[in-house]
Design a protein around this motif. Structure first.
Motif, PDB file in Angstrom:
ATOM      1  N   LEU A  15     -13.185 -58.108  55.340  1.00  0.00           N
ATOM      2  CA  LEU A  15     -14.014 -58.126  53.572  1.00  0.00           C
ATOM      3  C   LEU A  15     -14.119 -56.370  54.784  1.00  0.00           C
ATOM      4  CD1 LEU A  15     -15.513 -57.651  51.715  1.00  0.00           C
ATOM      5  CD2 LEU A  15     -17.506 -58.297  52.369  1.00  0.00           C
ATOM      6  N   LEU A  21      -9.773 -47.323  60.021  1.00  0.00           N
ATOM      7  CA  LEU A  21      -8.980 -48.930  60.461  1.00  0.00           C
ATOM      8  C   LEU A  21      -8.179 -48.847  61.417  1.00  0.00           C
ATOM      9  CD1 LEU A  21      -7.641 -50.088  57.870  1.00  0.00           C
ATOM     10  CD2 LEU A  21      -5.759 -49.185  57.045  1.00  0.00           C
ATOM     11  N   LEU A  60      -3.490 -36.761  45.811  1.00  0.00           N
ATOM     12  CA  LEU A  60      -2.616 -36.474  44.541  1.00  0.00           C
ATOM     13  C   LEU A  60      -3.062 -36.471  43.081  1.00  0.00           C
ATOM     14  CD1 LEU A  60       0.103 -37.256  43.976  1.00  0.00           C
ATOM     15  CD2 LEU A  60       0.279 -38.750  43.545  1.00  0.00           C
ATOM     16  N   LEU A  61      -3.729 -36.821  42.951  1.00  0.00           N
ATOM     17  CA  LEU A  61      -4.385 -36.647  41.210  1.00  0.00           C
ATOM     18  C   LEU A  61      -5.691 -35.482  41.257  1.00  0.00           C
ATOM     19  CD1 LEU A  61      -5.518 -38.525  38.558  1.00  0.00           C
ATOM     20  CD2 LEU A  61      -7.311 -38.900  40.308  1.00  0.00           C
ATOM     21  N   GLY A 114      -4.918 -41.592  47.004  1.00  0.00           N
ATOM     22  CA  GLY A 114      -4.282 -40.958  45.483  1.00  0.00           C
ATOM     23  C   GLY A 114      -5.400 -40.353  44.744  1.00  0.00           C
ATOM     24  N   THR A 150      -8.910 -45.641  52.086  1.00  0.00           N
ATOM     25  CA  THR A 150      -8.158 -45.479  52.297  1.00  0.00           C
ATOM     26  C   THR A 150      -7.132 -44.751  51.366  1.00  0.00           C
ATOM     27  OG1 THR A 150      -8.082 -46.154  54.558  1.00  0.00           O
ATOM     28  CG2 THR A 150      -6.263 -44.680  54.188  1.00  0.00           C
ATOM     29  N   ALA A 151      -6.949 -46.155  50.592  1.00  0.00           N
ATOM     30  CA  ALA A 151      -6.020 -45.543  49.590  1.00  0.00           C
ATOM     31  C   ALA A 151      -6.490 -44.928  48.297  1.00  0.00           C
ATOM     32  CB  ALA A 151      -5.505 -47.107  48.847  1.00  0.00           C
ATOM     33  N   PHE A 152      -7.722 -44.879  48.080  1.00  0.00           N
ATOM     34  CA  PHE A 152      -8.505 -44.453  46.768  1.00  0.00           C
ATOM     35  C   PHE A 152      -8.418 -42.998  47.796  1.00  0.00           C
ATOM     36  CE2 PHE A 152     -11.240 -47.207  44.657  1.00  0.00           C
ATOM     37  CZ  PHE A 152     -11.157 -46.832  43.071  1.00  0.00           C
ATOM     38  N   ASN A 204      -9.120 -50.064  54.278  1.00  0.00           N
ATOM     39  CA  ASN A 204      -8.018 -50.381  53.456  1.00  0.00           C
ATOM     40  C   ASN A 204      -7.907 -49.568  52.236  1.00  0.00           C
ATOM     41  OD1 ASN A 204      -5.280 -50.407  54.053  1.00  0.00           O
ATOM     42  ND2 ASN A 204      -5.378 -52.438  54.931  1.00  0.00           N
ATOM     43  N   LEU A 205      -9.213 -50.032  51.602  1.00  0.00           N
ATOM     44  CA  LEU A 205      -9.295 -50.184  49.904  1.00  0.00           C
ATOM     45  C   LEU A 205      -9.952 -47.701  49.547  1.00  0.00           C
ATOM     46  CD1 LEU A 205      -9.481 -49.722  46.825  1.00  0.00           C
ATOM     47  CD2 LEU A 205     -11.377 -51.075  47.204  1.00  0.00           C
ATOM     48  N   LEU A 247     -11.706 -55.134  57.030  1.00  0.00           N
ATOM     49  CA  LEU A 247     -10.605 -54.465  56.641  1.00  0.00           C
ATOM     50  C   LEU A 247     -10.227 -53.482  55.862  1.00  0.00           C
ATOM     51  CD1 LEU A 247      -8.047 -54.432  58.888  1.00  0.00           C
ATOM     52  CD2 LEU A 247      -7.519 -56.718  57.479  1.00  0.00           C
ATOM     53  N   ASN A 248     -10.808 -55.003  54.275  1.00  0.00           N
ATOM     54  CA  ASN A 248      -9.669 -54.563  53.095  1.00  0.00           C
ATOM     55  C   ASN A 248     -10.798 -53.224  52.484  1.00  0.00           C
ATOM     56  OD1 ASN A 248      -7.753 -56.111  53.008  1.00  0.00           O
ATOM     57  ND2 ASN A 248      -9.145 -58.125  52.175  1.00  0.00           N
ATOM     58  N   TRP A 283      -7.922 -44.070  57.832  1.00  0.00           N
ATOM     59  CA  TRP A 283      -6.830 -44.467  58.157  1.00  0.00           C
ATOM     60  C   TRP A 283      -7.054 -44.530  59.552  1.00  0.00           C
ATOM     61  CZ3 TRP A 283      -2.473 -42.550  60.615  1.00  0.00           C
ATOM     62  CH2 TRP A 283      -1.283 -43.052  60.853  1.00  0.00           C
TER      63      TRP A 283
END
Lengths: 264, 264
Positions: free
Chosen positions: B14, B66, B31-32, B28, B23-25, B20-21, B16-17, B63
């Motif tokens: 949980l 993580l 970029l946005l 993203g 980091t991705a957010f 990860n989420l 880890l995810n 990151w």
């Protein structure tokens, strides 16, 4: 979390390549959606920007899943055997938690919905999406099949709500759109339901007693195909709607003689 | 610095995810926000640029966190046990030290504050934010609970000052804005306080005697959720304010017939 089974080299490779292809598709789509922004009217650029962010995030997650896949197996005596490193399949849920609200918001943003109504729809769809994914995650990490079934069924309730909103609540909104936009939207909706439905099907495989290596491979490839459809092809259709509306508006304002409309 | 406890695979996964989420957010969102700059008037682009830089920095930090999380545990006999590698949770403070002044500056830059007043507000808010985070950091690395409580309480003083500025000092400034902008700003302020308040709550968990594995997992997920709200959703609301003001100004200048205003 899966109890990984030994795989043949062909099976292992198929999943590796599916994960690689999906990572590449997401990265390519991120670049594509960034570039396509300038082709649509200003009002639709937020939608394409959200799609670019969503596929970018998905690309990162697939790259992480790919790394996990490489670490989870080792080639021994001609077969791939688990190393003991768990394969974090559930990180897909982390991805969806972030990206699904974005792609639903992008859909609302290319339709002519008043701002207040649009904000309400986005909020309700996002809450339903988060619930759907969180309930699915809880089910995914259960080892007991009854619990998996119960959480999975619970996750279908917000899924059904999303479908209800897309079919029933948007009917009035669509009447303001041109027949061509309505046609594109109908196909977009079908793509969404068809691709999203692959995930519960994969989720249900263990419930149906399909737990062998072929079912596992099918499931992994199924998730990847579904994600490519629900993000990359879906995003292209979002672009198609936005481009169609941009061209009609330019024609209306006499700004341009849009060649794509003349030709068609 | 935490004395790490053994975790179940589900608990380890949980966190880890969640990392990860997040980091991705953040990636993203970077970029946005870069893409959304062209959607707002020139005067508001610095605000969106600062937001893009802030989430980019946060993505890098997540990151790193993580990587630290992966190194801190090893799967042994069906449970995750600490490897002895310390998990540098305090690196979150390093992130905040850089990003919090940026996101407060972005907020001042989308409001119609005179330049002199705006510079003074940004300077005072930045100093208060640095103090708040530095004091919290000192408390975080204490092992003695009384010291943790004292430094934590000290950190709340600059936090209260920031809230005072946002509520009391900005009242006059807001009277120049349209009702819609005032409404957006009010919600932005609530989002900021709600998400920032999660951090002291997590900080206080050990003080309340909540030191087991579930409390630790809750704390890690809580920090991640709070950071996503305070940076990604906050940044989207900064965009909403800037976009709203851009459209009103275009309407006023007769530059365009902004469809988004007409439709709503």
């Amino acid at each position: 979390m899966n109890d990984l089974l030994p795989l043949t080299p062909g099976q292992h490779l198929l999943i590796l390549n599916a994960l690689n292809l999906t990572t590449a598709f997401m990265g390519g789509a991120a670049l594509l959606f960034v570039l396509l922004r300038s082709q649509v009217a200003s009002a639709y650029r937020l939608a394409l920007s959200l799609m670019a962010a969503a596929v970018g995030m998905a690309g990162y997650h697939y790259w992480q899943i790919l790394g996990g896949w490489r670490a989870a197996y080792v080639l021994q005596g001609g077969a791939y055997v688990p190393t003991g490193q768990p394969f974090n399949d559930a990180s897909r849920y982390a991805d969806w938690l972030g990206t699904v609200p974005l792609i639903l918001a992008a859909l609302m943003l290319v339709l002519d919905i008043g701002r207040r109504k649009s904000a309400s729809l986005v909020a309700r769809l996002a809450v339903a999406a988060v619930l759907m994914i969180a309930l699915g995650y809880v089910g995914e990490v259960q080892r007991e099949m009854t619990l998996r079934a119960v959480w999975g069924a619970a996750s279908c309730v917000p899924f059904a709500y999303i479908l209800f909103v897309l079919w029933s609540e948007l009917r009035g909104v669509l009447s303001f759109e041109t027949p061509r936009v309505r046609g594109l939207f109908s196909r977009l909706r079908v793509l969404l339901v068809a691709s999203w439905s692959l995930h519960p099907l994969v989720y249900a495989l263990p419930l149906l007693g399909l737990t062998g290596a072929p079912a596992f491979v099918l499931g992994q490839v199924g998730h990847s195909v579904a994600d490519i459809c629900a993000k990359v092809f879906y995003g292209l259709m979002i672009y198609a709607v936005a481009r169609e509306k941009t061209l009609s508006e330019e024609l209306l304002l006499g700004l341009d003689t849009p060649r794509e409309l003349v030709r068609s």
